[in-house]
Design a protein around this motif. Structure first.
Motif, PDB file in Angstrom:
ATOM      1  N   ILE B  73       0.839  -1.199   0.000  1.00 18.10           N
ATOM      2  CA  ILE B  73       0.000   0.000   0.000  1.00 18.10           C
ATOM      3  C   ILE B  73       0.880   1.257   0.000  1.00 18.10           C
ATOM      4  CG2 ILE B  73      -0.378  -0.074   2.530  1.00 18.10           C
ATOM      5  CD1 ILE B  73      -3.000   1.063   0.061  1.00 18.10           C
ATOM      6  N   GLU B  76       2.194   1.896  -3.516  1.00 17.25           N
ATOM      7  CA  GLU B  76       1.132   2.385  -4.417  1.00 17.25           C
ATOM      8  C   GLU B  76       0.778   3.841  -4.115  1.00 17.25           C
ATOM      9  OE1 GLU B  76      -2.023  -0.415  -4.054  1.00 17.25           O
ATOM     10  OE2 GLU B  76      -1.143  -1.815  -5.485  1.00 17.25           O
ATOM     11  N   ILE B  77       0.730   4.183  -2.842  1.00 20.92           N
ATOM     12  CA  ILE B  77       0.432   5.575  -2.479  1.00 20.92           C
ATOM     13  C   ILE B  77       1.515   6.502  -3.022  1.00 20.92           C
ATOM     14  CG2 ILE B  77       0.341   7.184  -0.521  1.00 20.92           C
ATOM     15  CD1 ILE B  77      -1.164   5.006   1.049  1.00 20.92           C
ATOM     16  N   LYS B  80       1.263   7.103  -6.734  1.00 16.05           N
ATOM     17  CA  LYS B  80       0.129   7.901  -7.222  1.00 16.05           C
ATOM     18  C   LYS B  80       0.108   9.333  -6.690  1.00 16.05           C
ATOM     19  CE  LYS B  80      -2.777   4.573  -9.186  1.00 16.05           C
ATOM     20  NZ  LYS B  80      -4.132   4.196  -9.547  1.00 16.05           N
ATOM     21  N   PRO B  82       1.179  13.283  -6.204  1.00 10.77           N
ATOM     22  CA  PRO B  82       1.709  14.250  -7.166  1.00 10.77           C
ATOM     23  C   PRO B  82       3.238  14.366  -7.036  1.00 10.77           C
ATOM     24  CG  PRO B  82      -0.094  15.221  -5.879  1.00 10.77           C
ATOM     25  CD  PRO B  82       0.229  13.909  -5.251  1.00 10.77           C
ATOM     26  N   LYS B 102      -2.560  18.558  -1.304  1.00 10.76           N
ATOM     27  CA  LYS B 102      -3.779  18.511  -0.502  1.00 10.76           C
ATOM     28  C   LYS B 102      -4.235  17.098  -0.144  1.00 10.76           C
ATOM     29  CE  LYS B 102      -5.743  22.946  -1.736  1.00 10.76           C
ATOM     30  NZ  LYS B 102      -6.889  23.613  -2.360  1.00 10.76           N
ATOM     31  N   SER B 103      -3.371  16.088  -0.424  1.00 11.71           N
ATOM     32  CA  SER B 103      -3.716  14.701  -0.079  1.00 11.71           C
ATOM     33  C   SER B 103      -3.223  14.356   1.313  1.00 11.71           C
ATOM     34  CB  SER B 103      -3.018  13.723  -1.032  1.00 11.71           C
ATOM     35  OG  SER B 103      -3.499  13.862  -2.320  1.00 11.71           O
ATOM     36  N   LYS B 104      -4.075  13.696   2.061  1.00 11.04           N
ATOM     37  CA  LYS B 104      -3.673  13.233   3.394  1.00 11.04           C
ATOM     38  C   LYS B 104      -4.064  11.776   3.546  1.00 11.04           C
ATOM     39  CE  LYS B 104      -4.781  17.620   5.654  1.00 11.04           C
ATOM     40  NZ  LYS B 104      -6.049  18.028   5.001  1.00 11.04           N
ATOM     41  N   PHE B 105      -3.083  10.866   3.445  1.00  8.57           N
ATOM     42  CA  PHE B 105      -3.340   9.443   3.667  1.00  8.57           C
ATOM     43  C   PHE B 105      -3.018   9.097   5.110  1.00  8.57           C
ATOM     44  CE2 PHE B 105      -3.051   8.954  -0.943  1.00  8.57           C
ATOM     45  CZ  PHE B 105      -3.939   7.925  -1.188  1.00  8.57           C
ATOM     46  N   ASN B 106      -3.875   8.312   5.714  1.00 10.07           N
ATOM     47  CA  ASN B 106      -3.667   7.837   7.068  1.00 10.07           C
ATOM     48  C   ASN B 106      -3.624   6.328   7.027  1.00 10.07           C
ATOM     49  OD1 ASN B 106      -3.576   8.489   9.873  1.00 10.07           O
ATOM     50  ND2 ASN B 106      -4.920  10.205   9.310  1.00 10.07           N
ATOM     51  N   ILE B 107      -2.477   5.705   7.291  1.00  4.10           N
ATOM     52  CA  ILE B 107      -2.462   4.240   7.280  1.00  4.10           C
ATOM     53  C   ILE B 107      -1.797   3.716   8.546  1.00  4.10           C
ATOM     54  CG2 ILE B 107      -2.577   3.951   4.762  1.00  4.10           C
ATOM     55  CD1 ILE B 107       0.395   3.505   4.729  1.00  4.10           C
ATOM     56  N   ASP B 268      12.543 -18.908 -34.949  1.00  2.00           N
ATOM     57  CA  ASP B 268      11.364 -18.249 -34.409  1.00  2.00           C
ATOM     58  C   ASP B 268      10.139 -18.574 -35.273  1.00  2.00           C
ATOM     59  OD1 ASP B 268      10.159 -16.555 -32.558  1.00  2.00           O
ATOM     60  OD2 ASP B 268      10.348 -14.825 -33.869  1.00  2.00           O
TER      61      ASP B 268
END
Lengths: 368, 368
Positions: B73, B76-77, B80, B82, B102-107, B268
């Protein structure tokens, strides 16, 4: 039969007709390409009985004749031969000798007598448009049709011509995609449903050049596409299409103006936290000047703010992110308009001229 | 812990350590990347207990600390987000907040305490060569090792250094691939067997620039690769490698000089007529000035003549075409030399300096 082609012409023609060769069939003859050089031109045909393609190939006829050759092995051989003159010669048993430089392939062929030619279509009603436009229109709507055929009508697309406008519609019960194309030349009024598979295959062989035209003929049972040296004939899906007009409404409570790329990238990131099995929605919170994308799953959470212009009420609404992504991907506009009524009512993404309309049903979500 | 990276540096580092994250494991902690910023540098580590990778990442430490984050994860974050500054911040529960624009992922994260660091390796015996050369050498031999581990030794490659020459050998019971590389700097004598998986993963992260060097350290149980800011440690395969010298012979009855591309293209094409299930060989008929490639299967037949130079006897010999194709694809020479003894004895493709040797066993065929 003895024919000579350039590798380029031969490979191109085989690539075109291959689109009508069925992957699996119980009728062996349908796995073949028919090479017909009984007249003064060389014609390749493939026909899976639903979709048939015929193309005229540039080449030299040294001896007239016809033969049906296994499409898969023939196309692979042609692809791997050197870029030079290729000769195809058949004997009385339809054994075919394919030679190019120092390569000599010998493969079994069949009599072409059992082969089903394309049906004869009355060329009465028709429209003409650019191949590029048709290809784009298919790609911009076809993702919305249903994959399984529980409802046959949902596996096709409506092609409706009225007042010089071609309307193409695909829907699957959760969403509708509509494109309206102004036709600049002759256009008869029609209303037919074309199988999705036909449209998918034809979009792969249409030219990307806006100046190349395609003419589409319509009968009650068939649609025929004529372009370059190629003819594609397909059965239609019988029955009456869904009444979509009553699903479309121009009333709204909230109108959002948003940058398409920012919105798409944000939803794309949100999907990272959604497992296929969980079916979690993404939640959009729309307030003055801001659209917040929010997802909360077993893997974690994401919050993103996007600057927007908003007219009307605030709203919080949930969506299957795939449906939004599919639609946003095929819209070329930089700025888009989203129209919403309430969290249970469909949302519309459309331009002012309604050259495109994407309707997407929302999904329930539990507010936190 | 609070760290700031550029997206480019972060994505590169994650891409490198991901190569040591196991696809499946019962130990959850191994699915994580350890981010260790307890000292004055930021170190990422992944370790599947056979192969471990550690890399130092450029970034700013605003608050020291460490955390283990789910590798899949997290990668992948990062991919993706910016192309801008990315901040990673963890609280006392190891919950990690990843922010960018402006992205905030919490994992969720884990304490890094259970994480297995790379073993300490004695840096006593070593060699140095260019990353590009190591990468090429792996790609030119690794296809020859066995895929299943009925015989563990066949799933690895011999790395033998003697007299300033690195010999790399892979074999699977039907063929042998050998590359000899002259080492221009310090080189201790060693003989170890390196797991194929380790070599496959390392070849993906080595630089393609011939001027970047890699130093390889050897112990009895481990091999360590050191390059750029990265350290890769792998266990070795224990035991004695096959005695390959007794399989190599420089006697021959027939020597063929042939254009590599013509030979490869011809084989071939011949494979088009061979179904996986049929296991049909291709047959080479070598006579003065000509090598004929011939195959005859249920699908048809192919004959091709290639101009050659021949020394010695005429010979007719059968091969599994895949083995010839695999070897020919990784040989850069335009002209190659094939050495043959009889239809039951192995054939050799090698250059005059024996910088490469490909041994391929023939297969039986029924002469028509």
């Amino acid at each position: 039969m003895k024919l000579v082609f350039s590798k380029t012409n031969l490979a191109k023609a085989v690539g075109i007709v291959m689109k009508a060769v069925p992957a699996k069939t119980t009728m062996n003859i349908l796995e073949c390409i028919l090479i017909d050089a009984t007249t003064n031109e060389i014609k390749f045909t493939a026909n899976d009985m639903e979709l048939g393609i015929e193309t005229i190939v540039e080449g030299e006829i040294l001896e007239k004749g016809k033969v049906a050759i296994d499409a898969k092995i023939f196309s692979e051989i042609v692809r791997k031969l050197p870029d030079n003159e290729i000769c195809i010669e058949t004997d009385s048993n339809y054994t075919s000798l394919i030679t190019c430089e120092k390569s000599k392939f010998n493969i079994a062929g069949k009599s072409g007598d059992d082969f089903s030619y394309l049906p004869i279509i009355e060329k009465d009603k028709f429209i003409t448009l650019s191949q590029f436009t048709l290809r784009e229109t298919i790609n911009q709507t076809l993702f919305s049709i249903a994959m399984n055929d529980n409802n046959k009508m949902m596996t096709g697309e409506l092609f409706e011509v009225a007042n010089g406008i071609l309307k193409v519609v695909g829907l699957d019960g959760h969403r509708i995609a509509i494109r309206n194309i102004e036709l600049t030349s002759h256009a008869d009024d029609v209303k037919v449903v074309v199988p999705g598979k036909t449209l998918s295959e034809i979009s792969k062989i249409l030219s990307t050049n806006a100046e190349d035209a395609v003419t589409i003929y319509f009968t009650n049972n068939h649609i025929l596409f004529e372009f370059d040296n190629t003819t594609v004939v397909s059965r239609l899906i019988e029955g009456e299409y869904f009444r979509i007009n009553q699903m479309l409404s121009s009333d709204y409570e909230t109108k959002v103006t948003i940058n398409k790329k920012e919105f798409l990238d944000s939803i794309d990131r949100a999907t990272l936290l959604i497992k296929e099995s969980e079916k979690k929605p993404i939640i959009l919170s729309i307030t003055d000047g801001s659209l917040e994308v929010h997802v909360n799953s077993s893997m974690g959470s994401l919050n993103e703010d996007i600057d927007i212009n908003k007219d009307g009420k605030d709203i919080m609404i949930g969506f299957n992110p795939k449906f939004l992504i599919d639609a946003l991907k095929v819209i070329d506009d930089e700025q888009i308009y989203i129209y919403l009524v309430n969290p249970k009512a469909p949302c519309f993404i459309k331009d002012k001229e309604e050259s495109y309309i994407y309707l997407i049903l929302p999904v329930n979500f539990t507010a936190e």
